[in-house]
Scaffold this motif. Structure first.
Motif, PDB file in Angstrom:
ATOM      1  N   ARG A  73       0.834  -1.195   0.000  1.00  0.00           N
ATOM      2  CA  ARG A  73       0.000   0.000   0.000  1.00  0.00           C
ATOM      3  C   ARG A  73       0.874   1.253   0.000  1.00  0.00           C
ATOM      4  O   ARG A  73       0.515   2.277  -0.599  1.00  0.00           O
ATOM      5  CB  ARG A  73      -0.921  -0.008   1.224  1.00  0.00           C
ATOM      6  N   GLU A  74       2.026   1.175   0.643  1.00  0.00           N
ATOM      7  CA  GLU A  74       2.934   2.313   0.656  1.00  0.00           C
ATOM      8  C   GLU A  74       3.366   2.695  -0.762  1.00  0.00           C
ATOM      9  O   GLU A  74       3.514   3.888  -1.082  1.00  0.00           O
ATOM     10  CB  GLU A  74       4.164   2.000   1.505  1.00  0.00           C
ATOM     11  N   ASP A  75       3.579   1.682  -1.617  1.00  0.00           N
ATOM     12  CA  ASP A  75       3.962   1.966  -3.004  1.00  0.00           C
ATOM     13  C   ASP A  75       2.783   2.494  -3.815  1.00  0.00           C
ATOM     14  O   ASP A  75       2.938   3.379  -4.664  1.00  0.00           O
ATOM     15  CB  ASP A  75       4.544   0.715  -3.665  1.00  0.00           C
ATOM     16  N   LEU A  76       1.583   1.960  -3.559  1.00  0.00           N
ATOM     17  CA  LEU A  76       0.394   2.525  -4.207  1.00  0.00           C
ATOM     18  C   LEU A  76       0.201   3.986  -3.814  1.00  0.00           C
ATOM     19  O   LEU A  76      -0.145   4.836  -4.660  1.00  0.00           O
ATOM     20  CB  LEU A  76      -0.849   1.716  -3.825  1.00  0.00           C
ATOM     21  N   ASP A  77       0.438   4.303  -2.540  1.00  0.00           N
ATOM     22  CA  ASP A  77       0.299   5.684  -2.086  1.00  0.00           C
ATOM     23  C   ASP A  77       1.330   6.581  -2.765  1.00  0.00           C
ATOM     24  O   ASP A  77       1.040   7.740  -3.117  1.00  0.00           O
ATOM     25  CB  ASP A  77       0.445   5.767  -0.569  1.00  0.00           C
ATOM     26  N   TRP A  78       2.542   6.062  -2.949  1.00  0.00           N
ATOM     27  CA  TRP A  78       3.581   6.831  -3.628  1.00  0.00           C
ATOM     28  C   TRP A  78       3.150   7.137  -5.064  1.00  0.00           C
ATOM     29  O   TRP A  78       3.275   8.272  -5.528  1.00  0.00           O
ATOM     30  CB  TRP A  78       4.891   6.049  -3.628  1.00  0.00           C
ATOM     31  N   TRP A  79       2.618   6.131  -5.749  1.00  0.00           N
ATOM     32  CA  TRP A  79       2.148   6.334  -7.120  1.00  0.00           C
ATOM     33  C   TRP A  79       0.977   7.312  -7.163  1.00  0.00           C
ATOM     34  O   TRP A  79       0.858   8.111  -8.091  1.00  0.00           O
ATOM     35  CB  TRP A  79       1.737   5.000  -7.747  1.00  0.00           C
ATOM     36  N   GLN A  80       0.104   7.264  -6.167  1.00  0.00           N
ATOM     37  CA  GLN A  80      -0.994   8.237  -6.107  1.00  0.00           C
ATOM     38  C   GLN A  80      -0.464   9.663  -6.129  1.00  0.00           C
ATOM     39  O   GLN A  80      -0.985  10.528  -6.832  1.00  0.00           O
ATOM     40  CB  GLN A  80      -1.835   8.032  -4.841  1.00  0.00           C
ATOM     41  N   GLY A  81       0.590   9.901  -5.334  1.00  0.00           N
ATOM     42  CA  GLY A  81       1.174  11.233  -5.294  1.00  0.00           C
ATOM     43  C   GLY A  81       1.815  11.627  -6.608  1.00  0.00           C
ATOM     44  O   GLY A  81       1.722  12.784  -7.035  1.00  0.00           O
ATOM     45  N   LEU A  83       1.042  10.424  -9.660  1.00  0.00           N
ATOM     46  CA  LEU A  83       0.109  10.441 -10.781  1.00  0.00           C
ATOM     47  C   LEU A  83      -1.081  11.376 -10.572  1.00  0.00           C
ATOM     48  O   LEU A  83      -1.764  11.736 -11.528  1.00  0.00           O
ATOM     49  CB  LEU A  83      -0.410   9.020 -11.039  1.00  0.00           C
ATOM     50  N   GLY A  84      -1.341  11.704  -9.310  1.00  0.00           N
ATOM     51  CA  GLY A  84      -2.481  12.568  -9.025  1.00  0.00           C
ATOM     52  C   GLY A  84      -3.820  11.882  -9.212  1.00  0.00           C
ATOM     53  O   GLY A  84      -4.806  12.531  -9.573  1.00  0.00           O
ATOM     54  N   VAL A  85      -3.851  10.552  -8.987  1.00  0.00           N
ATOM     55  CA  VAL A  85      -5.096   9.788  -9.097  1.00  0.00           C
ATOM     56  C   VAL A  85      -5.242   8.906  -7.867  1.00  0.00           C
ATOM     57  O   VAL A  85      -4.271   8.595  -7.187  1.00  0.00           O
ATOM     58  CB  VAL A  85      -5.118   8.904 -10.367  1.00  0.00           C
ATOM     59  N   ASP A  86      -6.469   8.507  -7.573  1.00  0.00           N
ATOM     60  CA  ASP A  86      -6.718   7.565  -6.489  1.00  0.00           C
ATOM     61  C   ASP A  86      -6.524   6.139  -7.006  1.00  0.00           C
ATOM     62  O   ASP A  86      -7.018   5.786  -8.079  1.00  0.00           O
ATOM     63  CB  ASP A  86      -8.140   7.712  -5.951  1.00  0.00           C
ATOM     64  N   LEU A  87      -5.806   5.340  -6.259  1.00  0.00           N
ATOM     65  CA  LEU A  87      -5.559   3.943  -6.625  1.00  0.00           C
ATOM     66  C   LEU A  87      -6.133   3.053  -5.532  1.00  0.00           C
ATOM     67  O   LEU A  87      -5.701   3.121  -4.376  1.00  0.00           O
ATOM     68  CB  LEU A  87      -4.057   3.684  -6.780  1.00  0.00           C
ATOM     69  N   HIS A 138      -7.916   2.869 -17.096  1.00  0.00           N
ATOM     70  CA  HIS A 138      -8.745   3.010 -15.900  1.00  0.00           C
ATOM     71  C   HIS A 138      -8.249   4.035 -14.890  1.00  0.00           C
ATOM     72  O   HIS A 138      -8.992   4.406 -13.985  1.00  0.00           O
ATOM     73  CB  HIS A 138      -8.885   1.661 -15.204  1.00  0.00           C
ATOM     74  N   SER A 139      -6.986   4.482 -15.013  1.00  0.00           N
ATOM     75  CA  SER A 139      -6.564   5.440 -13.996  1.00  0.00           C
ATOM     76  C   SER A 139      -5.559   6.481 -14.464  1.00  0.00           C
ATOM     77  O   SER A 139      -5.597   7.603 -14.003  1.00  0.00           O
ATOM     78  CB  SER A 139      -5.982   4.704 -12.776  1.00  0.00           C
ATOM     79  N   LEU A 140      -4.686   6.119 -15.385  1.00  0.00           N
ATOM     80  CA  LEU A 140      -3.636   7.068 -15.711  1.00  0.00           C
ATOM     81  C   LEU A 140      -4.020   8.058 -16.796  1.00  0.00           C
ATOM     82  O   LEU A 140      -3.695   9.233 -16.720  1.00  0.00           O
ATOM     83  CB  LEU A 140      -2.365   6.311 -16.157  1.00  0.00           C
ATOM     84  N   GLY A 141      -4.639   7.542 -17.843  1.00  0.00           N
ATOM     85  CA  GLY A 141      -5.000   8.412 -18.938  1.00  0.00           C
ATOM     86  C   GLY A 141      -3.799   8.975 -19.664  1.00  0.00           C
ATOM     87  O   GLY A 141      -3.840  10.104 -20.172  1.00  0.00           O
ATOM     88  N   GLN A 142      -2.694   8.222 -19.690  1.00  0.00           N
ATOM     89  CA  GLN A 142      -1.496   8.710 -20.341  1.00  0.00           C
ATOM     90  C   GLN A 142      -0.719   7.554 -20.942  1.00  0.00           C
ATOM     91  O   GLN A 142      -0.900   6.397 -20.578  1.00  0.00           O
ATOM     92  CB  GLN A 142      -0.607   9.461 -19.351  1.00  0.00           C
ATOM     93  N   ARG A 143       0.169   7.872 -21.850  1.00  0.00           N
ATOM     94  CA  ARG A 143       1.008   6.879 -22.499  1.00  0.00           C
ATOM     95  C   ARG A 143       2.305   6.688 -21.706  1.00  0.00           C
ATOM     96  O   ARG A 143       2.628   7.447 -20.814  1.00  0.00           O
ATOM     97  CB  ARG A 143       1.342   7.323 -23.927  1.00  0.00           C
ATOM     98  N   GLY A 144       3.038   5.643 -22.097  1.00  0.00           N
ATOM     99  CA  GLY A 144       4.368   5.442 -21.532  1.00  0.00           C
ATOM    100  C   GLY A 144       4.401   4.821 -20.157  1.00  0.00           C
ATOM    101  O   GLY A 144       5.388   4.945 -19.426  1.00  0.00           O
TER     102      GLY A 144
END
Length: 227
Positions: A73-81, A83-87, A138-144
């Motif tokens: 969950r700590e890594d999901l939280d890092w990605w949330q920050g 990417l600016g999306v809720d995971l 479903h969450s990023l809306g971006q390429r790469g």
């Protein structure tokens, strides 16, 4: 104390145009109550190690060395920050969303006790087209996404089942054994994605390394000797 925040499964495969098999079980959702966990069998002949979980393409996912996938969950939280999306838990296709335990620096061959199940760390998740398509849609809306995920190297860990049993959300996680080598999940990930010179180092982890990766190491060594 490290703990399982959620146990996540896909009850059925979903038809998609971004998966090689045309279907995917990557969209995993939290479930209540314990699930049976066992070694499913060789890759290509079996899917997930968790009862009721579904995998879309058995040729490249599932089987004994990918019986369970965990992500912190700590890594999901890092990605949330980032990417600016809720995971949500399960968003990365993980079966176990954990708290209080590091997957990236876990050692290949490390044994974790979860509920009544003993798991062994077998390596990282390597991002694929299905993972990229799922997250981009479903969450990023971006390429790469694959490139970015690879650069960051927070891949989560795959496990095989050493002792079958049951686990559920809320179960504590205990590290029972750490092998005497330095092959972490992160090093393994770098070896198979961006730095092939690291591949020979994986052999010290013994049979915790999936057979297809060991075969890759031997092939590369043979090519170098013949060149």
């Amino acid at each position: 104390m490290p703990v399982v925040l959620s146990l996540n499964v896909a009850h059925k495969t979903t038809p998609v145009d971004y998966a090689r098999a045309g279907v995917t079980g990557i969209d995993k959702r939290p479930v209540d109550g314990p699930r049976e966990v066992r070694a499913p069998g060789a890759r290509g002949t079996a899917g997930s190690g968790i009862a009721g979980d579904t995998i879309g393409d058995w040729t490249v996912h599932g089987g004994d060395y990918q019986a369970v996938y965990g992500y912190a969950r700590e890594d999901l939280d890092w990605w949330q920050g980032e990417l600016g999306v809720d995971l949500h838990n399960g968003q990365f296709g993980e079966n176990l969303t954990t708290q209080g335990i590091d997957h990236t620096h876990a050692l290949v061959g490390e044994h974790w006790r979860v509920g009544t199940v003993t798991l062994e760390v077998t390596g990282p998740r390597v991002p694929c087209r299905t993972f990229a398509g799922h997250l981009e849609q479903h969450s990023l809306g971006q390429r790469g996404w694959v490139k970015r995920f690879t650069q960051v190297a927070r891949p989560g860990a795959y496990f095989r089942v050493l002792e079958p049993g049951r686990f559920a959300a809320g179960d504590e996680i205990t590290v029972l054994h750490r092998p005497d080598h330095d092959v972490t999940v992160e090093l393994f990930f770098r070896a198979v994605t961006t730095d092939a010179d690291l591949l020979p180092r994986l052999l010290v982890a013994g049979d915790a390394v999936p057979p297809q990766v060991i075969e890759l190491v031997h092939k590369r060594t043979t090519v170098e000797l013949d060149s």
